[in-house]
Scaffold this motif. Sequence first.
Motif, mmCIF file in Angstrom:
data_model
loop_
_atom_site.group_PDB
_atom_site.id
_atom_site.type_symbol
_atom_site.label_atom_id
_atom_site.label_comp_id
_atom_site.label_asym_id
_atom_site.label_seq_id
_atom_site.Cartn_x
_atom_site.Cartn_y
_atom_site.Cartn_z
ATOM 1 N N ARG A 117 0.825 -1.208 0.000
ATOM 2 C CA ARG A 117 0.000 0.000 0.000
ATOM 3 C C ARG A 117 0.861 1.260 0.000
ATOM 4 N NH1 ARG A 117 -5.061 0.622 1.568
ATOM 5 N NH2 ARG A 117 -4.495 2.327 2.991
ATOM 6 N N LEU A 123 -2.927 5.467 -4.326
ATOM 7 C CA LEU A 123 -3.260 5.992 -3.003
ATOM 8 C C LEU A 123 -2.644 7.371 -2.795
ATOM 9 C CD1 LEU A 123 -2.810 2.756 -0.844
ATOM 10 C CD2 LEU A 123 -4.898 3.673 -1.865
ATOM 11 N N THR A 124 -3.137 8.080 -1.814
ATOM 12 C CA THR A 124 -2.662 9.434 -1.517
ATOM 13 C C THR A 124 -1.377 9.386 -0.701
ATOM 14 O OG1 THR A 124 -3.836 9.598 0.591
ATOM 15 C CG2 THR A 124 -5.071 10.178 -1.413
ATOM 16 N N ASP A 127 -2.152 8.240 2.697
ATOM 17 C CA ASP A 127 -2.312 6.791 2.769
ATOM 18 C C ASP A 127 -0.959 6.090 2.812
ATOM 19 O OD1 ASP A 127 -5.095 6.937 2.690
ATOM 20 O OD2 ASP A 127 -5.149 6.854 0.500
ATOM 21 N N HIS A 128 -0.032 6.590 1.994
ATOM 22 C CA HIS A 128 1.320 6.000 1.976
ATOM 23 C C HIS A 128 1.983 6.121 3.343
ATOM 24 C CE1 HIS A 128 1.611 6.762 -2.655
ATOM 25 N NE2 HIS A 128 0.905 5.686 -2.357
#
Length: 374
Positions: A117, A123-124, A127-128
């Motif tokens: 992920r 992903l943003t 999120d990372h």
Amino acid sequence: MRGFRTRRALAAAAVMLAALLGAGGWAADTQTPVTGPPPGSAAWTADTALGLPLPDPATADPARIAAFFAGLSPAARDALAVRHPLVVGNLDGAPVDLRYRANALALAAERTRELARAADPALTPQDHEAARTRAERYRTLLDGGRQVLAFDPRGRGQVAEVYGDLATARRTAVIVPGSDVDLLRFDRASDPYGTPAGMARALHQATDGQTAVIAWAGYTTPVGLGPDAATEGLARAGAARLDRLLDGLAVSTRPQDPATLFCHSYGSVVCGLAHPTPTRASGVVVLGSPGMGVDSAADLDPRVPLWATARNDSDWIGDVPNVRLFGLGHGADPTDPGFGARPLPATGSHGHTGYFAPGTASLAAYAAVALGRA
């Protein structure tokens, strides 16, 4: 007279809310407790590889779980842990060593997932970062042969870790923490004795390793000071999970020697609502307590000794009035002589999270209780 008492109770509730606001700011966010069987339970119950039905995690009690695993060969047990690590690792009543292995497998798998992920371009950046943080937490829990008794990545994450050997220790203790504890806040270098891991390490060392201590972040705790911290909803859900943990220990470790519970802050509400019995607990110690959700020690099982730690002058919990009205508050102060708990000293402790600090009278008293010498 009745009107006066009602007005006084309402005033006390208002003071309690003001105290909560002044102590740390009202947190409007509310939590949904993680309940029910562990993740992966559907695949577990559908598994027919052994040629016999597997006990349903949603309905089978720890004694049934223990009996099931007792009838399996070591190879069959290990195969189940490999195929269903999140289920086996969270099954109260399953062999402790098997749970350690299953949770190591589950942590490794979740770490791989979070690293993926963290590199996912869909992903943003936020999120990372969150994925990297979780992956690092999983890495630390995999380091150095740590004994992870439970691991659930759902929600804010839950974890329980054992310090010592549950199979050989003379005594057992369980740390039940309060607000703001979850997978990521299970252990903090900045507040070493304010987390379940830090408390457990300190108590294990203070008993010279004679007590195996479980740091249990196994329920959804309140975040900050707000509706969740002032009400019993999360504590009731946590009490059910605590009861199941204790039932599991009784059938998978040393049933003749139930654990002693050390319940900090909101965790003392969890312990009070669990109403421990002698088959589940040898004693209960509360510290930094806002109340236990009961009016007095007489509302608990008299066969289970109850100790309340004196509150040090710098513990902000003393600013929270001990009321229970319209679903707000947690009731009488366990340190009040009229409550009926046995007193423990707190000399040398500081703040709301300093009761397990080495050199304090409170930690010395906890060690004596944990060893059955109090």
